[in-house]
Motif scaffolding. Structure first.
Motif, short mmCIF file in Angstrom:
data_model
loop_
_atom_site.label_atom_id
_atom_site.label_comp_id
_atom_site.label_asym_id
_atom_site.label_seq_id
_atom_site.Cartn_x
_atom_site.Cartn_y
_atom_site.Cartn_z
N LEU A 83 0.83 -1.20 0.00
CA LEU A 83 0.00 0.00 0.00
C LEU A 83 0.86 1.26 0.00
O LEU A 83 0.55 2.24 -0.68
CB LEU A 83 -0.93 0.00 1.22
N ALA A 84 1.96 1.21 0.76
CA ALA A 84 2.86 2.37 0.81
C ALA A 84 3.53 2.61 -0.54
O ALA A 84 3.65 3.75 -1.01
CB ALA A 84 3.91 2.17 1.90
N ILE A 85 3.96 1.52 -1.19
CA ILE A 85 4.64 1.63 -2.49
C ILE A 85 3.72 2.26 -3.53
O ILE A 85 4.16 3.06 -4.37
CB ILE A 85 5.12 0.25 -2.96
N ALA A 86 2.43 1.90 -3.48
CA ALA A 86 1.49 2.41 -4.48
C ALA A 86 1.47 3.93 -4.50
O ALA A 86 1.40 4.54 -5.57
CB ALA A 86 0.09 1.87 -4.18
N SER A 87 1.57 4.56 -3.33
CA SER A 87 1.56 6.02 -3.28
C SER A 87 2.95 6.62 -3.35
O SER A 87 3.14 7.69 -3.93
CB SER A 87 0.88 6.48 -1.98
N ALA B 96 4.70 13.11 -5.44
CA ALA B 96 3.91 13.38 -4.24
C ALA B 96 4.79 13.31 -3.00
O ALA B 96 4.70 14.15 -2.10
CB ALA B 96 2.77 12.37 -4.14
N LEU B 97 5.67 12.30 -2.94
CA LEU B 97 6.58 12.17 -1.81
C LEU B 97 7.49 13.39 -1.71
O LEU B 97 7.67 13.96 -0.61
CB LEU B 97 7.43 10.91 -1.99
N MET B 98 8.07 13.81 -2.81
CA MET B 98 8.98 14.95 -2.79
C MET B 98 8.26 16.22 -2.38
O MET B 98 8.80 17.05 -1.64
CB MET B 98 9.64 15.13 -4.16
N ALA B 99 7.03 16.39 -2.85
CA ALA B 99 6.26 17.59 -2.51
C ALA B 99 5.99 17.68 -1.01
O ALA B 99 6.21 18.72 -0.39
CB ALA B 99 4.95 17.60 -3.29
N ILE B 100 5.52 16.59 -0.41
CA ILE B 100 5.20 16.63 1.02
C ILE B 100 6.46 16.77 1.86
O ILE B 100 6.47 17.42 2.90
CB ILE B 100 4.36 15.40 1.44
N LYS C 236 4.93 33.07 0.37
CA LYS C 236 4.45 33.45 -0.96
C LYS C 236 5.52 33.12 -2.01
O LYS C 236 6.67 33.52 -1.88
CB LYS C 236 4.12 34.93 -1.00
N GLY C 237 5.13 32.37 -3.02
CA GLY C 237 6.07 31.98 -4.06
C GLY C 237 6.81 30.67 -3.79
O GLY C 237 7.58 30.20 -4.63
N ALA C 238 6.57 30.06 -2.63
CA ALA C 238 7.23 28.78 -2.33
C ALA C 238 6.76 27.71 -3.31
O ALA C 238 5.62 27.71 -3.76
CB ALA C 238 6.93 28.35 -0.90
N HIS C 239 7.68 26.80 -3.65
CA HIS C 239 7.38 25.77 -4.66
C HIS C 239 7.71 24.39 -4.09
O HIS C 239 8.83 24.16 -3.64
CB HIS C 239 8.22 26.03 -5.92
N TYR C 240 6.73 23.50 -4.09
CA TYR C 240 6.92 22.17 -3.52
C TYR C 240 6.74 21.05 -4.56
O TYR C 240 7.45 20.05 -4.52
CB TYR C 240 5.94 21.94 -2.37
#
Length: 422
Positions: A280-284, A333-337, A394-398
């Motif tokens: 389940l973890a790998i899927a996301s 998704a991982l990198m963004a969070i 403001k302007g931060a990028h994730y």
């Protein structure tokens, strides 16, 4: 009578099977032993691969008195009894302590050894089947040199198995014949554990009675005494996490064959919950937005597996593992969070902009909450630009769109819409 494994125990480094990275001609451990200056050490690796044997050989080259303790049975009293003999006529050159299974010593027991290790009066050779970086306290570990012992190759164990049968022939005076594949089977079935392989060979010898003075060692007898012994697995130990890590990395690396291999090892160990959670973890984490439907499919496979139970559970879980291994990959998704969390942990938080705050209560407008908020669905393409991040961010990028079909399609869609508002 001693067990056959003890009777066969090597007496020199040249007789030890395997571990050539440590005790081969250029191995660092061999050079240390040959120097005669023995430092504090810990031998780390699975059982039955020579840790105790090498420690015994090392003890023969030192002039220090040898003490032996086992972490499963020793107490602080046992340690203090050794310490009390330091600086006496019993240990004029200091003491050498071989501590087997040090992972069972608690912090206080381990710290009892510290001051004497520091002044050189006590040399510690410890062994453990668990990762020393998890089980030995930092203050003690910093004074130890870690040597990792590797599982033996099949051919190394096979040669020991043949020597075991030769020894049994010499001790009994009876001849024997091995059915084809016996030595290889015992070597493979015991997964690099020499002690277990030799023990299985001895049991096979005993279960095949002699006929006319000759024992015929059959493959069937060996299968009976060595059944499932190749499964080196402990749900609280290194093998648990190593197998899960290998499964995860094989799927992430898009290798379906390796994924099925490690999945099979985990399922044979009846570790259904860990497999389900990891898939389940790998899927996301690793497929993610490259194919968002993977999460729901894997969830269905996991639900089926838990409802079916073993052995049928292996079928939906194999489907899930193969689907994930062959799916396109994205960790966007991982990198963004992780980027967002890093900002928050660094104190870059800021207040929620007033126009985004809750306005569903009396007095909210007086506070300026929700005032000026633009409802995106009222605009073309259900989009209108406005500030969502706090002023401080403001302007931060994730989030970066991944280089896969799904995310790139989303990127192109929003690029076309947003460029109209620049």
């Amino acid at each position: 009578m001693q067990p056959l494994a003890d009777r066969l125990r090597p007496r020199t480094l040249d007789e030890v099977a395997g571990q050539q990275h440590l005790i081969g001609a250029s191995g660092v451990l061999r050079k240390i032993v040959e120097s005669g200056v023995i430092p504090n050490m810990v031998f780390y690796g699975p059982p039955g691969i020579g840790k105790t044997t090498v420690a015994n050989i090392i003890s023969q080259v030192t002039s220090r008195r040898l003490y032996r303790l086992n972490g499963t049975t020793a107490s602080i009293g046992d340690v203090k009894a050794i310490v009390d003999e330091l600086d006496t006529f019993l240990t004029p050159d200091g003491a050498l302590l071989y501590l087997d299974e040090i992972q069972y010593f608690n912090k206080k027991q381990q710290q009892t050894l510290l001051s004497h290790m520091e002044n050189g009066k006590l040399t510690l050779i410890a062994s453990t089947t668990e990762n020393p970086y998890f089980y030995i306290y930092p203050a003690v570990l910093s004074r130890l040199t870690v040597f990792e012992f590797k599982p033996l190759k099949k051919e190394d164990v096979e040669s020991v198995v043949l020597r075991a049968f030769d020894t049994l022939r010499g001790e009994s005076g009876e001849s024997f014949v091995l059915e084809q594949g016996v030595a290889g089977y015992l070597a493979a079935a015991c997964a690099g554990d020499v002690r277990k392989a030799v023990g299985a060979a001895e049991l096979a010898w005993l279960t095949c009675p002699p006929e006319d003075g000759q024992r015929r060692i059959t493959l069937a007898a060996c299968e009976a005494v060595a059944q499932r012994s190749s499964m080196r697995y402990d749900r609280d130990g290194d093998s648990h996490f190593d197998l899960l890590s290998a499964l995860h990395k094989s799927i992430r690396g898009s290798d379906p064959d390796a994924a099925v291999h490690y999945l099979a090892r985990l399922l044979l160990a009846d570790d259904l919950p860990s497999v389900c959670r990891r898939l389940l973890a790998i899927a996301s984490e690793d497929v993610g937005l490259a194919w968002p439907q993977a999460v729901s499919i894997v969830k269905s496979c996991v639900d089926s597996a838990l409802q079916l139970g073993m052995p049928e559970a292996r079928l939906p879980l194999t489907e899930a593992a193969l689907l994930l291994a062959t799916a396109p990959k994205s960790n966007s998704a991982l990198m963004a969070i992780e980027r967002a969390i890093a900002d928050i942990q660094a104190g870059r938080i800021g207040d929620v902009p007033d126009h985004l705050k809750d306005g569903h209560y009396a007095g909210a407008e007086k506070l300026g909450h929700a005032v000026g908020y633009r409802y995106p669905h009222d605009f073309e393409h259900h989009y209108t630009p406005q500030q969502y991040l706090p002023d401080e961010l403001k302007g931060a990028h994730y989030y970066d769109y991944g280089p896969n079909k799904f995310e790139q399609a989303n990127k192109n869609y929003w690029d076309e819409i947003k460029k109209k508002h620049r």
